[in-house]
Structures are given as structure tokens and as C-alpha cells.
Design a protein around this motif. Sequence first.
Motif, short mmCIF file in Angstrom:
data_model
loop_
_atom_site.label_atom_id
_atom_site.label_comp_id
_atom_site.label_asym_id
_atom_site.label_seq_id
_atom_site.Cartn_x
_atom_site.Cartn_y
_atom_site.Cartn_z
N PHE A 244 0.83 -1.21 0.00
CA PHE A 244 0.00 0.00 0.00
C PHE A 244 0.87 1.27 0.00
O PHE A 244 0.36 2.37 -0.23
CB PHE A 244 -0.91 0.04 1.23
CG PHE A 244 -2.16 -0.79 1.11
CD1 PHE A 244 -3.25 -0.34 0.39
CD2 PHE A 244 -2.23 -2.05 1.69
CE1 PHE A 244 -4.40 -1.10 0.27
CE2 PHE A 244 -3.38 -2.83 1.58
CZ PHE A 244 -4.47 -2.35 0.86
N ILE A 245 2.14 1.13 0.26
CA ILE A 245 3.04 2.29 0.37
C ILE A 245 3.03 3.16 -0.89
O ILE A 245 2.98 4.40 -0.80
CB ILE A 245 4.47 1.83 0.73
CG1 ILE A 245 4.49 1.27 2.16
CG2 ILE A 245 5.47 2.98 0.59
CD1 ILE A 245 5.82 0.66 2.58
N PRO A 246 3.09 2.57 -2.12
CA PRO A 246 3.04 3.43 -3.32
C PRO A 246 1.80 4.32 -3.38
O PRO A 246 1.89 5.47 -3.81
CB PRO A 246 3.07 2.42 -4.48
CG PRO A 246 3.80 1.25 -3.93
CD PRO A 246 3.38 1.17 -2.49
N ALA A 247 0.65 3.80 -2.95
CA ALA A 247 -0.58 4.62 -2.97
C ALA A 247 -0.44 5.79 -2.01
O ALA A 247 -0.89 6.91 -2.32
CB ALA A 247 -1.78 3.76 -2.58
N VAL A 248 0.19 5.57 -0.88
CA VAL A 248 0.43 6.64 0.09
C VAL A 248 1.37 7.68 -0.50
O VAL A 248 1.13 8.90 -0.41
CB VAL A 248 1.01 6.07 1.40
CG1 VAL A 248 1.31 7.21 2.38
CG2 VAL A 248 0.06 5.06 2.02
N LEU A 257 -6.17 6.77 4.24
CA LEU A 257 -6.50 6.10 5.49
C LEU A 257 -7.66 5.13 5.33
O LEU A 257 -7.87 4.25 6.18
CB LEU A 257 -6.84 7.13 6.58
CG LEU A 257 -5.67 8.02 7.04
CD1 LEU A 257 -6.17 9.08 8.01
CD2 LEU A 257 -4.58 7.16 7.68
N LEU A 258 -8.42 5.24 4.24
CA LEU A 258 -9.49 4.28 3.97
C LEU A 258 -8.94 2.86 3.86
O LEU A 258 -9.64 1.89 4.17
CB LEU A 258 -10.21 4.65 2.66
CG LEU A 258 -11.05 5.91 2.65
CD1 LEU A 258 -11.45 6.27 1.22
CD2 LEU A 258 -12.30 5.70 3.50
N THR A 301 -11.37 0.47 -1.62
CA THR A 301 -10.73 1.56 -0.87
C THR A 301 -9.63 2.23 -1.70
O THR A 301 -9.44 3.45 -1.60
CB THR A 301 -10.15 1.06 0.46
OG1 THR A 301 -9.22 -0.02 0.23
CG2 THR A 301 -11.26 0.58 1.38
N LEU A 302 -8.93 1.46 -2.52
CA LEU A 302 -7.91 2.07 -3.38
C LEU A 302 -8.56 2.99 -4.42
O LEU A 302 -8.09 4.10 -4.66
CB LEU A 302 -7.08 1.00 -4.08
CG LEU A 302 -5.91 0.39 -3.30
CD1 LEU A 302 -5.27 -0.74 -4.08
CD2 LEU A 302 -4.86 1.46 -2.96
N ALA A 303 -9.65 2.52 -5.03
CA ALA A 303 -10.35 3.35 -6.02
C ALA A 303 -10.87 4.63 -5.37
O ALA A 303 -10.74 5.73 -5.93
CB ALA A 303 -11.49 2.56 -6.65
N LEU A 304 -11.46 4.50 -4.19
CA LEU A 304 -11.98 5.67 -3.48
C LEU A 304 -10.85 6.63 -3.10
O LEU A 304 -11.01 7.86 -3.15
CB LEU A 304 -12.74 5.25 -2.23
CG LEU A 304 -14.12 4.64 -2.47
CD1 LEU A 304 -14.70 4.11 -1.16
CD2 LEU A 304 -15.07 5.67 -3.09
N THR A 305 -9.70 6.09 -2.72
CA THR A 305 -8.56 6.92 -2.37
C THR A 305 -8.19 7.85 -3.51
O THR A 305 -8.01 9.07 -3.32
CB THR A 305 -7.34 6.04 -2.02
OG1 THR A 305 -7.62 5.27 -0.85
CG2 THR A 305 -6.10 6.89 -1.78
#
Length: 314
Positions: A244-248, A257-258, A301-305
Motif C-alpha cells: 500500500f506504500i506506493p498509494a500513500v 487512510l481508507l 478503498t484504493l479506487a476511493l482513495t
Amino acid sequence: MLKDSLRAWIEVQKFPRHSNDVFSFVLGSALAWYNAGQFHWGVFAAGLAAVFFMANGIYLTNEYQDYESDRANRERIGGEKRGMGLDTTGGTRVLVNGRLNRRHVYIAGMVFFALCIPLGLLIQFGFKTGPWTIPLGVIGLFFTYGYSNPPVKASYRGMGELFMMLGYAALVFTAYYLQAGAAWFPLVICLPRILSVPALKLLRNIPDARADASAGKRTLVVMIGKARAGRVYILLVIAAILAFIPAVAVTRSLFVLLNVLPVYYLASSALYIARGRWNDPAQLAKSCRSGFKGLLLIPVTLALTFLLSAFTGY
């Protein structure tokens, strides 16, 4: 009689599991809009229909191919009589219980595979999405059809998890490509999804190992044993959480945070296994249920992010 048959046809198509495929396609499309500003509703609708047909093809033909192992399965999570649920393993039991003709289910699956062809032609030549559209569709058909069908029968040769990992990577990449062309971006962002899919498949094969072995189905769990499979599952979950780090890093948004929600469910699932609970059917069921919730939530959650970050600027 007709009502019972209709209910059986609905059950054997595993509609709740289609969320796996639909949400992954949605995620790839959302990333195309976020990263490249490209989105076409017609392409999205046709692609989503193709994904649904392809998924239905594998769900139906897999139920046919796994008949012997499902029939021998007395240790499946959910018991011999219960149908499909978030924590069940060993198929839907529709064919095992004789509710539908096996051959009819297989033929229906092949029809759904065939329906992908005209959609692929429409997407490439009608919407002019690019020269890799049909080749990517062929790759998708290879991974889905080859998962349990001859001559490949990947899930019978210890390659089921690999086929699922590559298949979902291809799905996300294709969704992005249809909208915005080829890029590494969707694969990097979707690593949590790509890694968690084979992890959950490995976990869900643990209770079915004895029945699979008796039917000649050499899954990875059958080949390496339940204890080692549990350790591999934990490593894959850890890798998925770190991915998940790349998305952050890309969004630097509070909406990231989702993703705590799928991380929580995946970590909870892995914790059951780390404590050696794979031996306890009740605890293993809880691990499967928690892990599957995490798996389903990842693309959401990734799409919403990325969508909320783009819409709000935060």
C-alpha cells in the motif's frame, strides 16, 4: 421445480464472487482517469460486460472440473450441506447435490467464454482502444480458461495461485489500457490486490487439501503441506500490506487512510494463522472470512482513495 432450478443456476454462478472481478476492473479504470485524465463510458461498460462473462465462464467450468474433489470433500468450511458463503470452501455444492446437470453447467460456461469474443472485437475496432486490446483479452481467456480446464489445468498442477495472481494483474492492467494505454502505474498501485488474491486462494485451499489430493488435484497446499502453506500465506499478506506504500506516496492524501480497513481484515486473518489456528476448523473459518473481506475491500478503498483525492484535491 422451475423455481429450484433457477435458484440453482443463480447459486452456481457465484454472483457475490463477481465483486472480485468487477471491483478490480473499476479500480484499473479509476486509475486511468486519475493518472491520465482518460475515461470513456462506452469502453467501460463493454469491458465490464466482458469481465463478467469471462468470470462466469471460469466459475461454471471450474464447478464442473472440481466435481470429484467437491464430492469427496467432507472437511470443507461450511459443511457438506451449506452452499457458498464468505467463509465456505469446496465449491457451491450445486452439482454435488445433483441440482443441475453437470454437462449443462459446463456448456453454459463455454458459452460465456465465447461471448467475450464479440465484445473484444467491439472494444478494439468499435471504440478503437488500441492494438493490444484483443491480445490482452486472449491473455485473460488463457488465465481464466486454463485455471482448471484442460490442457493446462493450472489449479491441478500447483499453479492455481500463480494463474490467479497473473490473471488479476492482467485484469487491472487491461482496464487501465482500454482507457489510457499501457503504463506501469496501475500494476504498482494494485500490488496489494495482486498479492492478496493468491494469498486468499492458498488459505482457502487448506481445508480442502485432503479431498483435493484424493481426486488427483495437486494444489499448492497439497504439494507443500498445510503448515508451510500457512507460512506462505502470512508472508503474502505482509507483502500485500506493505504494497500500500506506493498509494500513500503518490496521493499523499488523507483518503489513503481508507485502506486501513482492508489492512485490518488481512492482518486479523494472518494473525489466526500465525497462532497456529489453521488446525482448528472454526478458527480457520474466521481467518477465511476476515481475509476475504480484506480482499474484497482492497480495490474499493484504493479506487476511493484516488477518486476522492482527485475530486477534492486532498
